[in-house]
Design a protein around this motif. Structure first.
Motif, PDB file in Angstrom:
ATOM      1  N   LEU A 152     131.776 111.633   2.817  1.00 19.97           N
ATOM      2  CA  LEU A 152     130.418 111.808   1.960  1.00 19.97           C
ATOM      3  C   LEU A 152     129.655 113.004   2.281  1.00 19.97           C
ATOM      4  N   GLY A 153     129.958 113.433   3.349  1.00 16.27           N
ATOM      5  CA  GLY A 153     129.331 114.735   3.642  1.00 16.27           C
ATOM      6  C   GLY A 153     127.926 114.180   4.250  1.00 16.27           C
ATOM      7  N   VAL A 154     127.816 113.225   4.892  1.00 12.46           N
ATOM      8  CA  VAL A 154     126.113 112.793   5.317  1.00 12.46           C
ATOM      9  C   VAL A 154     126.423 112.309   6.686  1.00 12.46           C
ATOM     10  N   THR A 155     125.456 112.554   7.338  1.00 15.84           N
ATOM     11  CA  THR A 155     125.153 112.211   8.943  1.00 15.84           C
ATOM     12  C   THR A 155     124.302 111.166   8.981  1.00 15.84           C
ATOM     13  N   GLU A 156     124.492 110.371   9.808  1.00 13.33           N
ATOM     14  CA  GLU A 156     123.484 108.811  10.157  1.00 13.33           C
ATOM     15  C   GLU A 156     122.101 109.626  10.162  1.00 13.33           C
ATOM     16  N   GLU A 157     121.680 110.569  10.731  1.00 13.40           N
ATOM     17  CA  GLU A 157     120.428 110.955  10.780  1.00 13.40           C
ATOM     18  C   GLU A 157     119.689 111.274   9.373  1.00 13.40           C
ATOM     19  N   GLU A 158     120.753 112.054   8.405  1.00 16.24           N
ATOM     20  CA  GLU A 158     120.449 112.498   7.151  1.00 16.24           C
ATOM     21  C   GLU A 158     120.291 111.309   6.254  1.00 16.24           C
ATOM     22  N   LEU A 159     121.199 110.204   6.482  1.00 11.41           N
ATOM     23  CA  LEU A 159     120.984 108.848   5.891  1.00 11.41           C
ATOM     24  C   LEU A 159     119.505 108.254   6.022  1.00 11.41           C
ATOM     25  N   LYS A 160     119.079 108.176   7.414  1.00  9.16           N
ATOM     26  CA  LYS A 160     117.947 107.614   7.985  1.00  9.16           C
ATOM     27  C   LYS A 160     116.772 108.289   7.242  1.00  9.16           C
ATOM     28  N   ALA A 161     116.998 109.660   7.025  1.00  9.07           N
ATOM     29  CA  ALA A 161     115.916 110.526   6.312  1.00  9.07           C
ATOM     30  C   ALA A 161     115.730 110.073   4.758  1.00  9.07           C
ATOM     31  N   MET A 162     116.589 109.652   4.379  1.00  8.83           N
ATOM     32  CA  MET A 162     116.603 109.332   2.872  1.00  8.83           C
ATOM     33  C   MET A 162     115.676 108.514   2.408  1.00  8.83           C
ATOM     34  N   SER A 163     115.323 108.476   1.078  1.00 10.51           N
ATOM     35  CA  SER A 163     114.429 107.434   0.521  1.00 10.51           C
ATOM     36  C   SER A 163     115.262 106.288   0.470  1.00 10.51           C
ATOM     37  N   PRO A 164     114.696 105.059   0.268  1.00  9.05           N
ATOM     38  CA  PRO A 164     115.360 104.024   0.093  1.00  9.05           C
ATOM     39  C   PRO A 164     116.230 103.724  -1.080  1.00  9.05           C
ATOM     40  N   GLU A 165     116.028 104.486  -1.992  1.00 12.58           N
ATOM     41  CA  GLU A 165     116.986 104.354  -3.195  1.00 12.58           C
ATOM     42  C   GLU A 165     118.216 105.240  -3.041  1.00 12.58           C
ATOM     43  N   GLU A 166     118.022 106.356  -2.313  1.00 14.38           N
ATOM     44  CA  GLU A 166     119.025 107.246  -2.232  1.00 14.38           C
ATOM     45  C   GLU A 166     119.967 106.555  -1.089  1.00 14.38           C
ATOM     46  N   ARG A 167     119.472 105.993  -0.035  1.00 11.38           N
ATOM     47  CA  ARG A 167     120.292 105.327   1.056  1.00 11.38           C
ATOM     48  C   ARG A 167     120.985 104.177   0.458  1.00 11.38           C
ATOM     49  N   ALA A 168     120.464 103.364  -0.529  1.00 11.40           N
ATOM     50  CA  ALA A 168     121.048 102.115  -0.925  1.00 11.40           C
ATOM     51  C   ALA A 168     122.190 102.736  -1.816  1.00 11.40           C
ATOM     52  N   LYS A 169     122.036 103.835  -2.572  1.00 13.79           N
ATOM     53  CA  LYS A 169     123.226 104.500  -3.235  1.00 13.79           C
ATOM     54  C   LYS A 169     124.419 104.797  -2.365  1.00 13.79           C
ATOM     55  N   ILE A 170     123.981 105.372  -1.073  1.00 14.75           N
ATOM     56  CA  ILE A 170     125.075 105.739  -0.171  1.00 14.75           C
ATOM     57  C   ILE A 170     125.565 104.641   0.440  1.00 14.75           C
ATOM     58  N   GLU A 171     124.894 103.512   0.896  1.00 10.89           N
ATOM     59  CA  GLU A 171     125.446 102.405   1.432  1.00 10.89           C
ATOM     60  C   GLU A 171     126.233 101.476   0.516  1.00 10.89           C
ATOM     61  N   GLU A 172     126.310 101.601  -0.715  1.00 13.25           N
ATOM     62  CA  GLU A 172     126.712 100.746  -1.879  1.00 13.25           C
ATOM     63  C   GLU A 172     128.095 101.673  -2.008  1.00 13.25           C
ATOM     64  N   LYS A 173     128.115 102.936  -2.028  1.00 16.64           N
ATOM     65  CA  LYS A 173     129.270 103.664  -2.098  1.00 16.64           C
ATOM     66  C   LYS A 173     130.395 103.529  -0.766  1.00 16.64           C
ATOM     67  N   ILE A 174     129.564 103.355   0.471  1.00 15.92           N
ATOM     68  CA  ILE A 174     130.416 102.928   1.565  1.00 15.92           C
ATOM     69  C   ILE A 174     131.124 101.781   1.199  1.00 15.92           C
ATOM     70  N   ARG A 175     130.391 100.680   0.829  1.00 15.40           N
ATOM     71  CA  ARG A 175     130.717  99.542   0.704  1.00 15.40           C
ATOM     72  C   ARG A 175     132.118  99.456  -0.114  1.00 15.40           C
ATOM     73  N   GLU A 176     131.931 100.140  -1.113  1.00 17.37           N
ATOM     74  CA  GLU A 176     133.113 100.388  -2.392  1.00 17.37           C
ATOM     75  C   GLU A 176     134.400 101.111  -1.753  1.00 17.37           C
ATOM     76  N   MET A 177     133.999 102.037  -0.843  1.00 14.34           N
ATOM     77  CA  MET A 177     135.167 102.770  -0.049  1.00 14.34           C
ATOM     78  C   MET A 177     135.866 101.835   0.782  1.00 14.34           C
ATOM     79  N   ILE A 178     134.988 100.961   1.545  1.00 11.37           N
ATOM     80  CA  ILE A 178     135.888  99.859   2.330  1.00 11.37           C
ATOM     81  C   ILE A 178     136.477  98.929   1.665  1.00 11.37           C
ATOM     82  N   GLN A 179     135.922  98.474   0.585  1.00 13.03           N
ATOM     83  CA  GLN A 179     136.797  97.623  -0.211  1.00 13.03           C
ATOM     84  C   GLN A 179     138.037  98.199  -0.641  1.00 13.03           C
ATOM     85  N   GLN A 180     137.921  99.538  -0.983  1.00 12.28           N
ATOM     86  CA  GLN A 180     139.165 100.376  -1.810  1.00 12.28           C
ATOM     87  C   GLN A 180     140.024 100.335  -0.507  1.00 12.28           C
TER      88      GLN A 180
END
Length: 100
Positions: free
Chosen positions: A54-82
Motif C-alpha cells: 500500500l506504500g505506507v510505513t507503520e510510522e505513517e500509519l500511526k500518524a494518520m487520523s483515526p478515519e484514515e487509519r481505519a481505511k488502511i486497516e480495513e484494506k489490510i484485512r481484505e488483502m489478508i482474506q484474499q
C-alpha cells in the motif's frame, strides 16, 4: 597453621582475572536488521508486506487520523482474506505422485 574447613565452599576473590569480562556486542546494521526481522511473527511479516504494497510505513500509519487509519486497516484485512482464499484455492485438487 590453619586447616581449611571441609564445610566451607571456595569463593574466588572479587578482584580476579578480568580477561573474561563481558563486553557489549557491537552489531552491524545488517545483523541488527536481520535480528529484528527474525524476532517477528508470521502475522507481523504479513502486515509489513501489506503495508509495503500500500506504500505506507507503520510510522505513517500511526500518524494518520483515526478515519484514515481505519481505511488502511480495513484494506489490510481484505488483502489478508484474499491471500487466504488464494492459498486455499491453490491447494484444492492438487495431486502428488508419491511413487517417484
Amino acid at each position: 597453621m590453619q586447616v581449611p574447613s571441609t564445610t566451607s565452599a571456595y569463593v574466588p576473590p572479587a578482584t580476579g582475572f578480568s580477561g573474561f569480562a563481558a563486553k557489549p556486542v557491537e552489531r552491524s546494521a545488517a545483523a541488527t536488521e536481520f535480528l529484528d526481522y527474525a524476532q517477528k511473527t508470521a502475522a507481523e511479516h504479513m502486515r509489513e508486506q501489506m503495508l509495503r504494497a500500500l506504500g505506507v510505513t507503520e510510522e505513517e500509519l500511526k500518524a494518520m487520523s483515526p478515519e484514515e487509519r481505519a481505511k488502511i486497516e480495513e484494506k489490510i484485512r481484505e488483502m489478508i482474506q484474499q491471500k487466504v482464499r488464494e492459498d486455499t484455492e491453490e491447494k484444492t485438487g492438487v495431486l502428488v505422485d508419491v511413487r517417484a
